[in-house]
Design a protein around this motif. Sequence first.
Motif, short mmCIF file in Angstrom:
data_model
loop_
_atom_site.label_atom_id
_atom_site.label_comp_id
_atom_site.label_asym_id
_atom_site.label_seq_id
_atom_site.Cartn_x
_atom_site.Cartn_y
_atom_site.Cartn_z
N LEU A 223 -16.29 -1.33 -37.92
CA LEU A 223 -15.14 -0.75 -37.23
C LEU A 223 -14.11 -0.24 -38.24
CD1 LEU A 223 -13.80 -0.15 -34.58
CD2 LEU A 223 -12.72 -2.40 -34.63
N ALA A 224 -13.93 -1.00 -39.33
CA ALA A 224 -12.96 -0.58 -40.35
C ALA A 224 -13.39 0.74 -40.97
CB ALA A 224 -12.84 -1.66 -41.41
N ASP A 225 -14.69 0.87 -41.28
CA ASP A 225 -15.19 2.13 -41.84
C ASP A 225 -14.96 3.28 -40.87
OD1 ASP A 225 -15.95 0.93 -44.11
OD2 ASP A 225 -18.13 1.07 -43.78
N TRP A 232 -7.42 6.56 -39.08
CA TRP A 232 -6.46 5.56 -38.56
C TRP A 232 -6.32 4.51 -39.63
CZ3 TRP A 232 -7.46 2.04 -33.67
CH2 TRP A 232 -6.30 1.31 -33.40
N PRO A 233 -5.35 4.67 -40.53
CA PRO A 233 -5.31 3.82 -41.71
C PRO A 233 -4.83 2.41 -41.39
CG PRO A 233 -3.44 5.29 -41.67
CD PRO A 233 -4.28 5.64 -40.47
N THR A 234 -5.26 1.48 -42.20
CA THR A 234 -4.73 0.12 -42.13
C THR A 234 -3.44 0.10 -42.94
OG1 THR A 234 -7.00 -0.62 -42.21
CG2 THR A 234 -5.30 -2.29 -42.53
N GLY A 308 -13.57 -3.23 -44.63
CA GLY A 308 -14.61 -2.20 -44.66
C GLY A 308 -15.80 -2.70 -45.43
N THR A 309 -16.83 -1.84 -45.52
CA THR A 309 -18.01 -2.21 -46.29
C THR A 309 -17.77 -1.86 -47.76
OG1 THR A 309 -18.96 -0.07 -45.79
CG2 THR A 309 -19.62 -1.89 -44.39
N LEU A 348 -26.03 1.29 -44.44
CA LEU A 348 -25.01 0.29 -44.12
C LEU A 348 -23.78 0.95 -43.53
CD1 LEU A 348 -25.17 -2.74 -44.68
CD2 LEU A 348 -23.67 -2.35 -46.65
N SER A 349 -23.40 2.08 -44.06
CA SER A 349 -22.17 2.72 -43.63
C SER A 349 -22.38 4.22 -43.59
CB SER A 349 -21.05 2.37 -44.61
OG SER A 349 -19.96 3.21 -44.37
N PRO A 350 -22.87 4.73 -42.45
CA PRO A 350 -23.28 6.14 -42.39
C PRO A 350 -22.12 7.12 -42.52
CG PRO A 350 -23.44 5.13 -40.23
CD PRO A 350 -23.09 4.04 -41.17
#
Lengths: 424, 483
Positions: A223-225, A232-234, A308-309, A348-350
Amino acid sequence: MISAAPDPSSLAAARKLARPGPWSETGSNDSLVWGKCQGSGKTPYQVSVDVAAPAYRCSCPSRKFPCKHALALLLMWAREEMADGGAETAAFAAEWASQRADRALTKERRQSEQPADPAAQAKRLADRLSVMDAGIADFARWLTDLVRTGLAAAHNQPYSWWDGVAGRLVDAQLPGLAEQVRSMGSDVHARADWADHLLFRTGRWWAISKAWGKREELTTEELADLRVTLGWPTPSADVQGTEALPGPWLVLGAHRGDDGRLQQQRTWLRGPDGTVVVVLDFAAQGEALATPQLAGAVLDVALARYPGTAPRRAMFIRSITPRGLADNLGEGCSIAAVLETEAAAVALSPWRERHPALFAGVRVCPGTPGSLQDGAGHSLPLLDAPLDSLLALTGGHPVDVFGELEDGRVRPLSVVVNGTVLTP
Amino acid sequence: MTWVADLRSAALIGTGRHPVPAPVPGLGFRPPGDVSPEELLLDQAALADVITRAARRPGTAEAGGIADPAPADDAPQATGEAARLLDLLLSQPPVGQELRTRLVIDWLQFAARAGLCVPHRSLPAVLAMAEARPAVAAQLFPATGVRGRWLLDIGDRASVTVSGTATTRAAQKATDAATEFERLRHSDPAAARDRLREDWDGFSARERAAHLGVLATNLSLDDEELLEPALDEKAKIVRDAAAALLDRLPTSARAQRMAARLAPLLRVKGLLRKQFDIDLPPDPDPSAVRDGIAPAPRTGEPDRLGRLDAIVRGAPLDVWTAISGRNPAATLAMLDREPRVVDAIFTAAALRSDADWARALLDLRADARLLGCLPAAEQEPALLRHINGGTLQPMALAALLREVPRPWGLPLGNAVLELLAAKDGGYLAEMVSGFLPLALPPAAAEHCHHLLQRSDDDAGRRRVFRDVVQYQSFRQSLTEAFQ
């Protein structure tokens, strides 16, 4: 110091000013440098620089920032040419420093006092989510229209058409996606392989919109990625307190870019346990980016990572103490191995488009655009690389190279030659 | 057709007019039952995106397409202050373009003398500078070292593989051949002569004339064997080119023939033998026409004065002294009513670098071409005499100063600075600004510093003085850095 200058002419002007003649009441302490410079006006300009931040202040009317007076002051300070006006901080500099401290304090207080109303906060979040939901639904509809009428028809659309779609995405609080669509508007005309590029990118956008619909099923990292991709920055305040990964951190390489509106600085770092992170800095046009870190430097600093990853984004949470220079960047791999690592990272993180890569024993080969070749006879094309400089530094011998892998090409950020880490 | 190609054509044309391909069974992708063709296509595009990115294979290196690595350096790279100064010159030059080029050349020379080479990091900028400025290119070696040579070699190779069509390559070949011939003439005049003789029959008239022009470098009496027959060529441009070169050889056979034509035209007259009486030449016979004297035109009057000029230019200058029985200066005094003849003698002396005549002629008038004919040690005193005489116009003086070997001696340097500092020296300052900093000896820099301190409204002149001071101080830093 030179990279702090907004343009070469300011630097040239500063060099001319960097002599004791026009200066008075100059001095410095641990964090501040100050002085008065006799300009064209009657009263001398009061110049103060906070070398730790960095931040600049000058009473001159110049619109350049930092102005030539601040640069000249720094130049003299760096050359240790300042006539020392005593250890006492000049009144105007002390005043400015305390103002800055006050402002920082109020800002912090405001931030820490604010989350008083959880109900209001929840409502704001729900509002944002519903705006984003509507935006994604609209975007998915646009994608189905796009493939129904065909990509060839989209190729004939003017830039303003893409810009319009991007504008709607910005309104729906999806600026990351908007940026991708906007650059596609120029890519379809600039790239020879535009058809494949647009087809795959359309697929990726479709997957993003689907993933957003199923966000409840995603892991926290996924979700973070996705949030990063949507733009939508943290908030950094949410990251600040979470952890403090101790150093020493080795600077693998850094890149400064400029997309015409925003300057970006990426600094890749590796920790003692092999964790690789990237620190991002942004600045608007004409503002000063954070001080760049030298490739190969070992930094004594603690970091906090964004969710994130891996490799995750990180931020410095204390002031940086350089501890020395490394004579290598560590164990690299072959081109084939780097691409395998990339494949695993994509699985892992497309959404991630840029991967750090450390190559061992690769030769820089001339050509347009030039390439890296390893001992196994494999090659990988280079991406906006200063080829002349790379060839001059390496002489065509096998070296270790750190770079960013992007779209099947590599952007070299640092090379290791004879026990020295160099930036081409 | 592969699955991706199918997918691409469906997407390009649009699902409205093209069926969506079925997913490849091996991928293990099973679309849900009832989706629209658009969604089916988008699903597969998403899959294709991830598969492409996760299945990248490295390219294979072309065998032989890769250059050999650079050999080991034979000299250490410059470090410290020297390296910093070069970097400053290349990236943030504190002086103007011309001075910067000169200082880079100085740097290269200092490095060569100290047995150091350009730091690898700075090589691209130095080589790029050499590309646009031949003066820098001439100093590239040994200072850019083994690595610089290697970079140039692979640069050549890259440009050959990239360079375009056949016609540009042919043109490139022709210019290359011409530069190569010039270089050969420079280093080995006899070999160049032999080469031209061999190639002569294959050349067009234009090429013959162009190649003859190159012989002007290192011209000697040995070239006569090639030039004399060229006077019989059919094309006028070749004959003219040969005649122009023979004008510069006062001991050639053609010069002797010209002497035989000139001598009968000259008589010394007057009671005190103070004047030359010069006849106009008769209509040329075929041998004179062959030597380049204009035949009678079909209509109108022949240019008899032009013929006289041609004879004076071609004949040895000894003819004059032999008939007058005096030295060149006294001989010239006998020609004070014949400015046109003096002009021709002037040209002949300059073409032949005849120092005796140049000395005599320089007393009559200052000219940059003649100044170059004097031995280096005599040039400055000769020029100083003219400066002290105060008759020179700024324009002429600037042209002369440009020719004097550098660096100048202190007397000339100070004399020029006095002229520049004078009330109306601004114009001259403008004219010499390009080379003054390079020409002034270091000892004159102090003088310049004083001039700069003086209040002066002429911004242009101040800039010239400042350039001198900056150049000298940077050069001083270079000297110290390389100690």
